[in-house]
Write an enzyme that holds these catalytic residues in place. Structure first.
Site, PDB file in Angstrom:
ATOM      1  N   HIS A   1       0.830  -1.202   0.000  1.00  0.00           N
ATOM      2  CA  HIS A   1       0.000   0.000   0.000  1.00  0.00           C
ATOM      3  C   HIS A   1       0.867   1.257   0.000  1.00  0.00           C
ATOM      4  CE1 HIS A   1      -3.384   2.633   1.282  1.00  0.00           C
ATOM      5  NE2 HIS A   1      -2.431   3.230   1.989  1.00  0.00           N
ATOM      6  N   GLU A   2       1.888   1.279   0.862  1.00  0.00           N
ATOM      7  CA  GLU A   2       2.734   2.469   0.961  1.00  0.00           C
ATOM      8  C   GLU A   2       3.568   2.671  -0.290  1.00  0.00           C
ATOM      9  OE1 GLU A   2       2.258   4.585   3.244  1.00  0.00           O
ATOM     10  OE2 GLU A   2       0.914   3.313   4.412  1.00  0.00           O
TER      11      GLU A   2
ATOM     12  N   HIS B   1       1.606   4.268  -3.023  1.00  0.00           N
ATOM     13  CA  HIS B   1       1.510   5.730  -2.976  1.00  0.00           C
ATOM     14  C   HIS B   1       2.618   6.365  -3.808  1.00  0.00           C
ATOM     15  CE1 HIS B   1      -1.768   6.485  -0.251  1.00  0.00           C
ATOM     16  NE2 HIS B   1      -1.239   5.773   0.728  1.00  0.00           N
TER      17      HIS B   1
ATOM     18  N   GLU C   1      -5.951   7.036  -0.927  1.00  0.00           N
ATOM     19  CA  GLU C   1      -5.857   5.878  -0.050  1.00  0.00           C
ATOM     20  C   GLU C   1      -6.513   4.654  -0.695  1.00  0.00           C
ATOM     21  OE1 GLU C   1      -4.292   5.359   2.782  1.00  0.00           O
ATOM     22  OE2 GLU C   1      -3.450   7.365   2.698  1.00  0.00           O
TER      23      GLU C   1
END
Length: 269
Positions: free
Chosen positions: A127-128, A131, A188
């Site tokens: 997920h990070e 980004h 997100e």
């Protein structure tokens, strides 16, 4: 006259905020990106160096090896070399992790109490890193710059108006909650989509991303802010969206396992 002024501000701000939407995210969403990749990498590197100087770094060998093992899987799935990235474990009770432009990953030891296995940790890392892949930092900084420019424009247009202060506050609130906050939630959710795909290709079970967010919901104790005023989707929304993603990402995970990409990262005791 006041209506004309407010309408002029709205039109000017609208043109300002849409004129740079010339890039597309991995999911096809238009983005405003004012900075080059090299500029963002420099900013990311500088921020990461500051964090390493200001926050304690874990010296536990087993913990560092475990986090590095999971990170290596995610990085390899990008088609990159683990040596091209810097992974640091911060000794903190924060339940958090992050990735910055410039190939930097930070993981707080507190996260390991909630991400209970390598797949759940990979869900956070994927997920990070997503980004970064989706240029979300660039988008956030760009929007901040554009919103500041918009407020300066409002100040000029309203110069001499007795209610200028009130209208400027309204313009600021519009930018904060009508532009920045919704895009925070979209970013997100987008990182969840890209991250689930990434972890699956790395040989980590994307279904564990669902389990992770059940853990996150339990750890938060119901203290999350209302979704309307949050830059994150609610736990229930996130869990539902991740469940809906499974038919798409599970085949990628099974294929990765068949190709021998499944890792066995030793957890710290």
């Amino acid at each position: 006259m006041e209506k004309i002024m407010k309408r002029s501000i709205a039109i000017a701000l609208g043109l300002l905020l849409t004129s740079c939407a010339t890039h597309q995210s991995p999911t096809g969403r238009n983005q405003m990106l004012l900075f080059s990749g090299s500029d963002m990498a420099k900013m990311g590197d500088q921020s990461f160096e500051q964090m390493k100087q200001q926050q304690p770094i874990s010296e536990d060998k087993t913990t560092n090896q475990y986090v590095q093992c999971v990170a290596d899987g995610i990085i390899t799935a990008l088609g990159q070399q683990p040596s091209d990235w810097e992974v640091v474990v911060f000794d903190s009770e924060q339940v958090n992790a992050f990735a910055l432009p410039g190939n930097n990953i930070g993981v707080y030891t507190g996260l390991l109490n909630v991400a209970q296995n390598q797949d759940q940790l990979a869900a956070v890392m994927g997920h990070e890193v997503a980004h970064v892949l989706a240029n979300h930092s660039n988008e956030r900084v760009s929007r901040s710059q554009l919103s500041n420019a918009g407020l300066e424009l409002a100040s000029v247009l309203l110069s001499g108006n007795a209610n200028a202060g009130l209208y400027q506050q309204a313009a600021g609130a519009f930018i904060q909650y009508g532009v920045l906050m919704p895009y925070g939630r979209i970013q997100e959710s987008e990182a969840d989509v890209v991250g689930a795909d990434l972890m699956a290709r790395a040989g980590f079970d994307p279904n564990q991303a669902v389990a992770l967010w059940y853990n996150m919901a339990e750890a938060s104790g119901g203290s999350a802010p209302p979704e309307l005023l949050s830059t994150h989707p609610s736990h229930s929304t996130r869990i539902s969206d991740l469940k809906n993603l499974q038919p798409k990402v599970q085949p990628l995970y099974k294929q990765a396992v068949q190709q021998g990409k499944r890792r066995s990262c030793k957890q710290p005791s």
